[in-house]
Design a protein around this motif. Structure first.
Motif, short mmCIF file in Angstrom:
data_model
loop_
_atom_site.label_atom_id
_atom_site.label_comp_id
_atom_site.label_asym_id
_atom_site.label_seq_id
_atom_site.Cartn_x
_atom_site.Cartn_y
_atom_site.Cartn_z
N ASP A 165 1.24 6.18 2.74
CA ASP A 165 0.50 7.62 3.51
C ASP A 165 -0.44 6.80 3.33
O ASP A 165 -1.26 6.62 4.07
N GLN A 166 -0.87 5.78 1.82
CA GLN A 166 -2.23 5.59 2.24
C GLN A 166 -2.36 4.36 3.53
O GLN A 166 -3.42 4.14 3.69
N LEU A 189 0.89 -1.61 -0.07
CA LEU A 189 0.04 0.22 0.26
C LEU A 189 1.01 1.43 -0.36
O LEU A 189 0.69 2.05 -0.46
N GLU A 239 -3.22 6.73 6.12
CA GLU A 239 -5.02 7.06 5.71
C GLU A 239 -6.05 5.97 6.17
O GLU A 239 -7.16 6.22 6.58
#
Length: 150
Positions: A28-29, A25, A32
């Protein structure tokens, strides 16, 4: 065993069974997602020594439908019945508290233990999603309707 609300910081305490799925992923993803998971109905299960067995929850997709997610540690192998019971309890809670009619889960096709665990929790394999995961693996989609009978 204890169960507590999930906190994004719980991720720092777990050694995931399938770290490659998370690594695919990107940082950052994943941050989130952790923030979203913290807002949605989610929980962390710890053993009597305070170690995280797994954390997971429900992402509310739209009225009546949610997607189950989890990150499991190898400790799941030591406590399979407790994990299945907790998943069943939280799934039922999702149906009752959030007015859901369907909960689904997506599991990489190379993770038969997770598929077995979710089947024990009342989910049925509904199909295959080709190339679906962040790292391009095929995945099973499993579903459970509110009217399920154990």
């Amino acid at each position: 065993m204890t169960v507590e609300p999930f906190k994004a910081s719980d991720y720092c305490e777990i050694v995931p069974r399938s770290p490659e799925e998370i690594e695919a992923l990107g940082t950052d993803q994943w941050r989130e997602l952790l923030a979203r998971y913290e807002r949605d109905p989610s929980w962390t299960m710890r053993d009597d020594e305070g170690r995280i067995v797994f954390f997971g929850g429900l992402t509310l997709l739209w009225p009546g439908v949610a997607e189950a997610w989890s990150v499991m540690s190898d400790l799941v192998e030591e406590y399979p019945l407790a994990v299945v019971r907790e998943i069943r309890r939280r799934v039922q809670e999702g149906f009752d508290r959030h007015g859901l009619r369907r909960i689904q889960a997506i599991i990489a096709d190379d993770n038969p233990r997770a598929v077995k665990l979710m089947r024990l929790a009342g989910f049925e394999v509904e199909g295959i999603l080709r190339g679906y995961s962040p790292d391009g693996k095929d995945c099973f989609i499993l579903g459970r309707l509110k009217e399920w009978k154990s």
